[in-house]
Write a protein that holds these residues in place. Structure first.
Motif, PDB file in Angstrom:
ATOM      1  N   CYS A   1      16.473 -58.665   5.825  1.00  0.00           N
ATOM      2  CA  CYS A   1      17.290 -57.953   6.920  1.00  0.00           C
ATOM      3  C   CYS A   1      16.299 -58.035   8.258  1.00  0.00           C
ATOM      4  O   CYS A   1      15.066 -58.241   8.186  1.00  0.00           O
TER       5      CYS A   1
ATOM      6  N   ARG B   1      15.798 -55.866  10.183  1.00  0.00           N
ATOM      7  CA  ARG B   1      15.348 -54.532  10.514  1.00  0.00           C
ATOM      8  C   ARG B   1      14.199 -53.979   9.451  1.00  0.00           C
ATOM      9  O   ARG B   1      14.214 -54.534   8.342  1.00  0.00           O
ATOM     10  N   SER B   2      13.699 -52.719   9.406  1.00  0.00           N
ATOM     11  CA  SER B   2      12.803 -52.455   8.415  1.00  0.00           C
ATOM     12  C   SER B   2      12.923 -50.866   8.247  1.00  0.00           C
ATOM     13  O   SER B   2      11.751 -50.207   8.811  1.00  0.00           O
ATOM     14  N   CYS B   3      13.793 -50.377   7.636  1.00  0.00           N
ATOM     15  CA  CYS B   3      13.702 -49.174   7.479  1.00  0.00           C
ATOM     16  C   CYS B   3      12.770 -48.584   6.370  1.00  0.00           C
ATOM     17  O   CYS B   3      12.672 -49.221   5.426  1.00  0.00           O
TER      18      CYS B   3
ATOM     19  N   PHE C   1      12.746 -46.532   3.971  1.00  0.00           N
ATOM     20  CA  PHE C   1      13.353 -46.378   2.626  1.00  0.00           C
ATOM     21  C   PHE C   1      13.807 -47.434   2.026  1.00  0.00           C
ATOM     22  O   PHE C   1      13.961 -47.355   0.772  1.00  0.00           O
ATOM     23  N   CYS C   2      13.888 -48.511   2.491  1.00  0.00           N
ATOM     24  CA  CYS C   2      14.762 -49.626   1.934  1.00  0.00           C
ATOM     25  C   CYS C   2      13.787 -50.692   1.404  1.00  0.00           C
ATOM     26  O   CYS C   2      12.790 -51.365   1.979  1.00  0.00           O
TER      27      CYS C   2
ATOM     28  N   ILE D   1      14.817 -53.903   0.623  1.00  0.00           N
ATOM     29  CA  ILE D   1      15.356 -55.311   1.187  1.00  0.00           C
ATOM     30  C   ILE D   1      14.228 -56.026   1.908  1.00  0.00           C
ATOM     31  O   ILE D   1      13.177 -55.451   2.461  1.00  0.00           O
TER      32      ILE D   1
ATOM     33  N   VAL E   1      22.867 -56.995   4.793  1.00  0.00           N
ATOM     34  CA  VAL E   1      21.730 -56.520   5.577  1.00  0.00           C
ATOM     35  C   VAL E   1      22.148 -56.551   7.113  1.00  0.00           C
ATOM     36  O   VAL E   1      23.035 -56.896   7.356  1.00  0.00           O
ATOM     37  N   THR E   2      21.206 -55.958   7.982  1.00  0.00           N
ATOM     38  CA  THR E   2      21.501 -56.276   9.452  1.00  0.00           C
ATOM     39  C   THR E   2      21.129 -57.583   9.974  1.00  0.00           C
ATOM     40  O   THR E   2      19.913 -58.079   9.799  1.00  0.00           O
TER      41      THR E   2
HETATM   42  S1  SF4 Z   1      19.156 -53.583   4.707  1.00  0.00           S
HETATM   43 FE1  SF4 Z   1      19.682 -51.959   6.050  1.00  0.00          FE
HETATM   44  S2  SF4 Z   1      18.804 -50.079   5.267  1.00  0.00           S
HETATM   45 FE2  SF4 Z   1      17.557 -51.789   4.523  1.00  0.00          FE
HETATM   46  S3  SF4 Z   1      16.235 -52.624   6.250  1.00  0.00           S
HETATM   47 FE3  SF4 Z   1      18.052 -53.573   6.586  1.00  0.00          FE
HETATM   48  S4  SF4 Z   1      19.091 -52.059   8.024  1.00  0.00           S
HETATM   49 FE4  SF4 Z   1      17.603 -50.995   7.063  1.00  0.00          FE
END
Ligand code: SF4
Length: 302
Positions: free
Chosen positions: A61, A63-65, A67-68, A70, A103-104
């Motif tokens: 992904c 991005r880096s949320c 809670f996730c 991935i 994923v984003t």
């Molecule tokens: S997969 Fe979704 S929730 Fe997980 S880090 Fe990427 S955007 Fe965020």
């Protein structure tokens, strides 16, 4: 910060042998499910109910949320066979409700919306009666990308707000609360026959007033379905759990959601975005059949 897991979160999850077979089939097609990568506690239950969640657009992904679990980094090369592979595996598994998520991909011009379009179309072509639910990123609320997904007519369009507005900067720093509401509203503007759905996790420090505000905001944007679950920390690198929410509180939110007019609410410690998705799709299927049988009545209802 919450310490030990409470009793209601410590059940042993059976993993029947069938799961190994399914996993083998997935790997054979270079496919990935969120069910596995998130080690979802509901995997056995969902797969036995003929629903599963496929993840397209790679495993990394942009991005880096907080809670996730991935992997974060440069997006992977797209697999042109992925749409057909998802459709073929859906058929082989005899799935009735398929969730396609990803994923984003902020690194792609179309942010991956084309692969969504192709995957939905491939499933519909091969399996017209299967309910396709998409769980998409926010596509930065780009109307062209969202239209690209809606043009393939998924039955259900899911996009999670994940948490309350105040906590967005730590929970999903590259996303915006208002922008996620905009995405859900846009889907209804583009195609009002598509059902919209959203979900959130609790236990990150939100107040009950803030949670109820999210439910009201979603209803204000005509969202049809809602899921509410307990946040569980994937690793020590991720956000700590602030609170384990009591099952009775989840029940209260379920009631509040129904009173606010959601057509479907799943709220409980183990609930995830696609949990019990089949219950909502049975409702969707029934209404779709009604629409086909009495188009005029449906037209007057819409
Ligand atoms: S997969 Fe979704 S929730 Fe997980 S880090 Fe990427 S955007 Fe965020």
């Amino acid at each position: 910060m919450a310490q030990r897991l409470p009793d209601w979160l410590t059940i042993r999850v059976p993993r029947p042998d069938t799961i190994k077979q399914v996993e083998g089939m997935m790997r054979g097609k270079n496919l990935h499910t969120v069910c596995e990568s998130a080690r979802c506690p509901n995997l056995a239950e969902c797969w036995s109910k003929k629903t599963a969640t496929f993840m397209i657009l790679g495993n990394t992904c942009t991005r880096s949320c907080g809670f996730c679990a991935i992997k974060v980094g440069r997006g992977e090369q797209l697999d042109p066979d992925e749409p057909e592979n998802v459709a073929e595996t859906t058929e082989k598994l005899g799935l009735k409700h398929i969730v396609v998520t990803s994923v984003t991909r902020d690194d792609l011009k179309d942010q991956g919306s084309d692969q969504f379009n192709k995957t939905i179309a491939a499933i519909h072509r091969r399996l017209p009666d299967v309910i396709v639910e998409v769980l998409t990123p926010d596509f930065k609320a780009d109307r062209a990308c969202i239209t690209n997904v809606c043009d393939a007519h998924p039955e259900i369009y899911n996009h999670n707000v994940e948490t309350v507005e105040r906590l967005h900067t730590i929970v999903r720093p590259q996303a915006k609360y208002e922008r996620s509401l905009q995405v859900l509203k846009m889907v209804k503007e583009i195609d009002p026959t598509i059902y919209t759905k959203s979900g959130m996790m609790l236990g990150l420090g939100e107040t009950q007033e803030e949670v109820i505000r999210v439910l009201k905001d979603l209803r204000k944007n005509d969202v049809d379905a809602l899921t509410i679950g307990q946040y569980l920390r994937p690793t020590m690198k991720h956000l700590p759990v602030v609170e384990y929410i009591q099952p009775k509180i989840f029940k209260e939110y379920e009631k509040i959601g129904e009173d606010l007019g959601f057509a479907f609410v799943a709220s409980g410690p183990f609930v995830r975005s696609s949990y019990n998705a089949i219950a909502f799709s049975e409702k969707v299927m029934k209404e779709r059949l009604d629409r086909m049988e009495q188009p005029d009545a449906a037209a007057t209802q819409a």
